[in-house]
Write an enzyme that holds these catalytic residues in place. Structure first.
Site, mmCIF file in Angstrom:
data_model
loop_
_atom_site.group_PDB
_atom_site.id
_atom_site.type_symbol
_atom_site.label_atom_id
_atom_site.label_comp_id
_atom_site.label_asym_id
_atom_site.label_seq_id
_atom_site.Cartn_x
_atom_site.Cartn_y
_atom_site.Cartn_z
ATOM 1 N N LYS A 75 4.774 -4.719 -3.115
ATOM 2 C CA LYS A 75 4.215 -3.604 -3.880
ATOM 3 C C LYS A 75 4.193 -3.761 -5.399
ATOM 4 C CE LYS A 75 2.688 -0.179 -1.495
ATOM 5 N NZ LYS A 75 2.026 1.084 -1.787
ATOM 6 N N ASP A 122 7.618 5.779 -1.081
ATOM 7 C CA ASP A 122 8.583 5.573 -0.009
ATOM 8 C C ASP A 122 9.720 4.677 -0.478
ATOM 9 O OD1 ASP A 122 8.185 2.539 0.914
ATOM 10 O OD2 ASP A 122 6.291 3.370 0.252
HETATM 11 C C1 LIG Z 1 6.078 -2.522 3.078
HETATM 12 C C2 LIG Z 1 4.803 -1.789 2.998
HETATM 13 N N1 LIG Z 1 3.767 -2.215 3.719
HETATM 14 C C3 LIG Z 1 2.588 -1.579 3.697
HETATM 15 C C4 LIG Z 1 2.392 -0.452 2.914
HETATM 16 C C5 LIG Z 1 1.077 0.252 3.000
HETATM 17 O O1 LIG Z 1 0.386 0.311 1.811
HETATM 18 P P1 LIG Z 1 -0.678 1.461 1.552
HETATM 19 O O2 LIG Z 1 0.068 2.746 1.352
HETATM 20 O O3 LIG Z 1 -1.407 1.005 0.365
HETATM 21 O O4 LIG Z 1 -1.537 1.570 2.744
HETATM 22 C C6 LIG Z 1 3.455 0.027 2.141
HETATM 23 C C7 LIG Z 1 3.296 1.209 1.306
HETATM 24 O O5 LIG Z 1 4.213 1.704 0.688
HETATM 25 C C8 LIG Z 1 4.689 -0.650 2.189
HETATM 26 O O6 LIG Z 1 5.745 -0.227 1.469
#
Ligand SMILES: Cc1ncc(COP(=O)(O)O)c(C=O)c1O
Length: 403
Positions: A75, A122
């Site tokens: 992220k 999150d």
């Molecule tokens: C580990 C991880 N994977 C995938 C995502 C998904 O990203 P998005 O919210 O852009 O769909 C997040 C989002 O916080 C994440 O923390």
């Protein structure tokens, strides 16, 4: 155990207009900027030959984002680019002609003055924003949804940011941030868009493309031009939209078959696909899932448009699939590499393995054309960002399933 799927048939509302903000040229510039960060390195792309053989595909590649700048998730790529672009805008300079080191300098700090970045997350996005703020000698305030794991909160505080755990879900925490920012003159660095707030989320999405670009570069280096199949997990759909939008620009008519994955209790992209009028729809409630990175109820409209236009299938599943993926990646077959993959990271392998191995999902396998000629790319977007739950899944067999 539960998996539902919707196929994105060739609907008329698919515009298939390649998103220009994710063009090859834009992505080249993003990558150049990230390369100016101290300690920048490509994350590994693991080739799991034995797993591929076991489940009946030609190749499986896993992009392991647990190695990203020691932050255990991809992220930071988004938050750091967005903050970089914001500072450049304030300084009146072109980001393509500067470096992260320059933006960190005292001279820049003096010109810009004290800024406060605020966001709802999150955990992983907040950690990235906190990291970038610390590097740039600025302040960050991070609001987390209710029930956030202690380790995720601590990881943000360790970077010097204020972390506040709310009693709200992700989407309501975003609304709180809008209010707090307006009252205090803070800069919102959010990983989703809404009406009137689009520039920064587009920058965040552009930031994620470094991961997508590295993966293709790593495949090309071993003589593979492109994967035949890509699995992308979605919370608000910014990450999936960014990766797919960039691949659409790169591969045009030869785009890999792409499947979007979400947890049952936060399947807003899936719901939007089912309704099928081309518009994004939200889901509400507690959004309870172990895949907390994907626990978002409202799609990013910019990401949704790309997913609507370019993806092939949407899957919603129970937490068992993520738990299976975590266990598979942690217990490699033979000399395959071990990958520490957290709940939101492991869903791709979990779903792929179930589609290939469980007769109940034969139809999905056939629709996607997954077979011994398939080269599959998945993104393990996080490591064990919640080590307590990671152990519950691995050691205690939480979310077991019987095939
Ligand atoms: C580990 C991880 N994977 C995938 C995502 C998904 O990203 P998005 O919210 O852009 O769909 C997040 C989002 O916080 C994440 O923390």
């Amino acid at each position: 155990m539960h998996i539902s799927s919707v196929y994105n048939t060739d609907r008329k509302d698919r515009s298939r207009e390649y998103p220009l903000f994710l063009s090859k040229e834009e992505v080249k510039n993003v990558r150049r900027f990230h390369k100016t960060f101290r300690g920048y390195e490509r994350t590994p792309l693991s080739r799991l030959n034995n797993l591929a053989k076991e489940i009946g595909v030609k190749e499986i590649f896993v992009k392991d984002e647990s190695f990203r700048f020691n932050l255990n998730a991809f992220k930071v790529l988004g938050g750091s680019l967005a903050i970089g672009k914001l500072l450049c805008k304030k300084l009146g300079i072109n980001i393509n002609e500067t470096t992260f080191e320059y933006l960190k300098s005292d001279g820049v700090r003096e010109k810009i003055g004290q800024m406060t970045f605020v966001t709802a997350t999150d955990g992983n996005h907040g950690r990235g924003v906190a990291w970038a703020a610390k590097e740039l000698n600025q302040k960050a305030i991070v609001y987390l949804p209710k029930g956030s794991a202690i380790r995720r909160v601590e990881a943000i505080r360790e970077l010097g940011a204020e972390a506040i755990v709310t009693d709200l879900n992700y989407d309501d925490a975003v609304r709180l941030v809008m209010k707090v920012a307006q009252e205090n003159g803070y800069e919102i660095i959010q990983d989703t868009a809404w009406n009137g707030y689009e520039e920064i989320p587009k920058w965040v999405m552009q930031g994620y493309t470094t991961m997508a670009d590295e993966a293709i570069e790593q495949l090309n280096e071993i003589g593979i031009e492109r994967p035949t199949h890509v699995f992308l997990q979605a919370g608000v759909g910014s990450m999936a939209g960014a990766v797919l939008g960039y691949y659409a620009n790169v591969f045009k008519d030869n785009l890999p078959i792409t499947t979007i994955l979400e947890p049952d209790n936060a399947a807003c992209i899936f719901k939007s696909a089912i309704i099928g009028d081309g518009k994004p729809y939200g889901v509400s409630g507690d959004l309870e899932t172990i895949m907390v990175g994907l626990a978002c109820g409202e799609p990013n409209p910019i990401g949704w448009n790309i997913l609507r236009d370019f993806s092939d299938m949407y899957i919603s599943s129970s937490d068992h699939a993520a738990a299976r993926g975590m266990r598979i990646l942690a217990n490699p077959i033979g000399n395959d590499e071990k990958i520490v993959s957290g709940e939101s990271g492991a869903i791709g392998i979990g779903i792929l393995s179930l589609i290939m191995q469980d007769e109940n999902y034969k139809e999905i396998k056939e629709k996607l054309g997954l077979n011994e000629n398939s080269t599959v790319l998945v993104f393990s977007t996080e490591g064990d960002t919640d080590p307590v739950n990671y152990r519950k899944v691995l050691w205690d067999g939480k979310y077991e399933l019987s095939l």
